[in-house]
Write a protein that holds these residues in place. Structure first.
Motif, PDB file in Angstrom:
ATOM      1  N   PHE A 145       0.687  -1.203  -0.063  1.00 53.43           N
ATOM      2  CA  PHE A 145       0.161  -0.026  -0.060  1.00 53.43           C
ATOM      3  C   PHE A 145       0.851   1.283  -0.150  1.00 53.43           C
ATOM      4  O   PHE A 145       0.484   2.275  -0.407  1.00 53.43           O
ATOM      5  CB  PHE A 145      -1.007   0.023   1.207  1.00 53.43           C
ATOM      6  N   LEU A 146       1.796   1.075   0.333  1.00 50.88           N
ATOM      7  CA  LEU A 146       2.705   2.530   0.631  1.00 50.88           C
ATOM      8  C   LEU A 146       4.109   2.558  -0.684  1.00 50.88           C
ATOM      9  O   LEU A 146       4.152   3.862  -0.935  1.00 50.88           O
ATOM     10  CB  LEU A 146       3.765   2.631   1.797  1.00 50.88           C
ATOM     11  N   LEU A 147       4.204   1.489  -1.282  1.00 52.26           N
ATOM     12  CA  LEU A 147       5.246   1.538  -2.326  1.00 52.26           C
ATOM     13  C   LEU A 147       4.730   1.277  -3.884  1.00 52.26           C
ATOM     14  O   LEU A 147       4.755   1.658  -4.555  1.00 52.26           O
ATOM     15  CB  LEU A 147       6.537   0.843  -1.879  1.00 52.26           C
ATOM     16  N   ILE A 148       4.110  -0.101  -3.907  1.00 51.30           N
ATOM     17  CA  ILE A 148       3.655  -0.748  -4.892  1.00 51.30           C
ATOM     18  C   ILE A 148       2.846  -0.118  -5.471  1.00 51.30           C
ATOM     19  O   ILE A 148       2.730   0.124  -6.724  1.00 51.30           O
ATOM     20  CB  ILE A 148       3.770  -2.338  -4.828  1.00 51.30           C
ATOM     21  N   ARG A 149       1.635   0.155  -4.786  1.00 51.57           N
ATOM     22  CA  ARG A 149       0.316   0.505  -5.443  1.00 51.57           C
ATOM     23  C   ARG A 149       0.615   2.053  -5.813  1.00 51.57           C
ATOM     24  O   ARG A 149       0.050   2.317  -7.090  1.00 51.57           O
ATOM     25  CB  ARG A 149      -0.660   0.363  -4.393  1.00 51.57           C
ATOM     26  N   PRO A 150       1.050   2.959  -5.089  1.00 49.90           N
ATOM     27  CA  PRO A 150       1.177   4.268  -5.643  1.00 49.90           C
ATOM     28  C   PRO A 150       2.024   4.356  -6.883  1.00 49.90           C
ATOM     29  O   PRO A 150       1.958   5.204  -7.819  1.00 49.90           O
ATOM     30  CB  PRO A 150       1.854   4.910  -4.508  1.00 49.90           C
ATOM     31  N   GLN A 151       3.225   3.401  -7.077  1.00 58.01           N
ATOM     32  CA  GLN A 151       4.080   3.595  -8.173  1.00 58.01           C
ATOM     33  C   GLN A 151       3.186   2.951  -9.411  1.00 58.01           C
ATOM     34  O   GLN A 151       3.572   3.467 -10.317  1.00 58.01           O
ATOM     35  CB  GLN A 151       5.285   2.765  -7.985  1.00 58.01           C
ATOM     36  N   ARG A 152       2.611   2.079  -9.261  1.00 58.40           N
ATOM     37  CA  ARG A 152       1.821   1.363 -10.293  1.00 58.40           C
ATOM     38  C   ARG A 152       0.755   2.528 -10.940  1.00 58.40           C
ATOM     39  O   ARG A 152       0.662   2.539 -11.978  1.00 58.40           O
ATOM     40  CB  ARG A 152       1.130   0.248 -10.003  1.00 58.40           C
ATOM     41  N   LYS A 153       0.127   3.400  -9.999  1.00 55.79           N
ATOM     42  CA  LYS A 153      -0.755   4.266 -10.331  1.00 55.79           C
ATOM     43  C   LYS A 153       0.018   5.537 -11.003  1.00 55.79           C
ATOM     44  O   LYS A 153      -0.572   5.966 -11.968  1.00 55.79           O
ATOM     45  CB  LYS A 153      -1.501   4.789  -9.133  1.00 55.79           C
ATOM     46  N   ARG A 154       1.211   5.751 -10.715  1.00 55.70           N
ATOM     47  CA  ARG A 154       1.935   6.798 -11.576  1.00 55.70           C
ATOM     48  C   ARG A 154       2.200   6.429 -12.731  1.00 55.70           C
ATOM     49  O   ARG A 154       2.119   7.237 -13.655  1.00 55.70           O
ATOM     50  CB  ARG A 154       3.180   7.280 -10.572  1.00 55.70           C
ATOM     51  N   GLN A 155       2.558   5.053 -12.769  1.00 56.38           N
ATOM     52  CA  GLN A 155       3.113   4.516 -14.388  1.00 56.38           C
ATOM     53  C   GLN A 155       1.903   4.589 -15.289  1.00 56.38           C
ATOM     54  O   GLN A 155       1.913   5.094 -16.391  1.00 56.38           O
ATOM     55  CB  GLN A 155       3.629   3.207 -13.888  1.00 56.38           C
ATOM     56  N   GLN A 156       0.763   4.186 -14.379  1.00 60.45           N
ATOM     57  CA  GLN A 156      -0.572   4.197 -15.367  1.00 60.45           C
ATOM     58  C   GLN A 156      -0.711   5.693 -16.076  1.00 60.45           C
ATOM     59  O   GLN A 156      -1.351   5.838 -16.970  1.00 60.45           O
ATOM     60  CB  GLN A 156      -1.801   3.857 -14.709  1.00 60.45           C
ATOM     61  N   GLU A 157      -0.534   6.634 -15.107  1.00 56.83           N
ATOM     62  CA  GLU A 157      -1.094   8.013 -15.363  1.00 56.83           C
ATOM     63  C   GLU A 157       0.041   8.579 -16.545  1.00 56.83           C
ATOM     64  O   GLU A 157      -0.481   9.233 -17.260  1.00 56.83           O
ATOM     65  CB  GLU A 157      -1.071   8.977 -14.138  1.00 56.83           C
ATOM     66  N   MET A 158       1.272   8.143 -16.289  1.00 55.21           N
ATOM     67  CA  MET A 158       2.301   8.524 -17.254  1.00 55.21           C
ATOM     68  C   MET A 158       2.010   7.854 -18.543  1.00 55.21           C
ATOM     69  O   MET A 158       2.179   8.591 -19.656  1.00 55.21           O
ATOM     70  CB  MET A 158       3.629   8.218 -16.795  1.00 55.21           C
ATOM     71  N   VAL A 159       1.535   6.489 -18.774  1.00 53.65           N
ATOM     72  CA  VAL A 159       1.097   5.975 -20.036  1.00 53.65           C
ATOM     73  C   VAL A 159       0.254   6.808 -20.722  1.00 53.65           C
ATOM     74  O   VAL A 159       0.075   6.969 -21.662  1.00 53.65           O
ATOM     75  CB  VAL A 159       1.097   4.538 -19.725  1.00 53.65           C
ATOM     76  N   ARG A 160      -0.814   7.097 -19.674  1.00 52.18           N
ATOM     77  CA  ARG A 160      -2.373   7.604 -20.398  1.00 52.18           C
ATOM     78  C   ARG A 160      -1.857   9.037 -20.580  1.00 52.18           C
ATOM     79  O   ARG A 160      -2.242   9.641 -21.964  1.00 52.18           O
ATOM     80  CB  ARG A 160      -3.158   7.917 -19.113  1.00 52.18           C
ATOM     81  N   MET A 161      -1.069   9.796 -20.083  1.00 52.82           N
ATOM     82  CA  MET A 161      -0.603  11.014 -20.740  1.00 52.82           C
ATOM     83  C   MET A 161       0.219  10.922 -22.102  1.00 52.82           C
ATOM     84  O   MET A 161      -0.126  11.698 -22.868  1.00 52.82           O
ATOM     85  CB  MET A 161       0.331  11.785 -19.582  1.00 52.82           C
ATOM     86  N   GLN A 162       0.970   9.973 -22.107  1.00 50.91           N
ATOM     87  CA  GLN A 162       1.905   9.844 -23.241  1.00 50.91           C
ATOM     88  C   GLN A 162       1.203   9.392 -24.489  1.00 50.91           C
ATOM     89  O   GLN A 162       1.496   9.859 -25.602  1.00 50.91           O
ATOM     90  CB  GLN A 162       2.908   8.965 -22.998  1.00 50.91           C
ATOM     91  N   ASN A 163       0.079   8.583 -24.047  1.00 51.15           N
ATOM     92  CA  ASN A 163      -0.741   8.289 -25.459  1.00 51.15           C
ATOM     93  C   ASN A 163      -1.729   9.235 -25.632  1.00 51.15           C
ATOM     94  O   ASN A 163      -2.249   9.137 -27.004  1.00 51.15           O
ATOM     95  CB  ASN A 163      -1.664   6.944 -24.939  1.00 51.15           C
ATOM     96  N   SER A 164      -2.196  10.387 -24.959  1.00 54.09           N
ATOM     97  CA  SER A 164      -3.038  11.508 -25.167  1.00 54.09           C
ATOM     98  C   SER A 164      -2.222  12.733 -25.819  1.00 54.09           C
ATOM     99  O   SER A 164      -2.869  13.611 -26.046  1.00 54.09           O
ATOM    100  CB  SER A 164      -3.624  11.773 -23.884  1.00 54.09           C
TER     101      SER A 164
END
Length: 118
Positions: free
Chosen positions: A21-40
């Motif tokens: 909850f403190l490391l893996i989940r937030p990092q995965r969320k940041r990666q998904q937001e970055m991919v979403r931004m790059q695809n848009s």
């Protein structure tokens, strides 16, 4: 399994849950937001690369982005190298932000004493 061995593994299980909850989940969320931004990305968008280079998107190719970094100067980047989309200053000011330097008034007095020497 008795309650003694469960008590031994309970801190280890709690540690794994806390790491998730403190490391893996937030990092995965940041990666998904970055991919979403790059695809848009779209032509005309002002972006900053992960190395700090500012440019305007000219065209998009399969996994590449062509940026114009100066008039007539185009460079090719991988989409993953785009760090963020930059909001132009004019748009930010229209949202109600004010320029702090506009509030400063010039009194006409110069504090430079070197020009007053005889």
């Amino acid at each position: 399994m008795d309650s003694g061995s469960l008590g031994t593994f309970l801190p280890l299980i709690l540690l794994v849950v806390v790491f998730y909850f403190l490391l893996i989940r937030p990092q995965r969320k940041r990666q998904q937001e970055m991919v979403r931004m790059q695809n848009s990305l779209a032509p005309g968008a002002q972006v900053m690369t992960t190395t700090g280079l500012f440019g305007t998107v000219v065209r998009l190719e399969e996994e590449d982005v062509v940026l114009e970094v100066a008039p007539g100067v185009e460079t090719r980047w991988v989409k993953a190298a785009i760090g963020r989309v930059v909001t132009p200053v004019e748009e930010a000011r229209q949202d109600g932000a004010t320029d702090s330097t506009a509030d400063i008034t010039d009194t006409g007095k110069d504090d430079n004493t070197s020009s007053n020497q005889s």
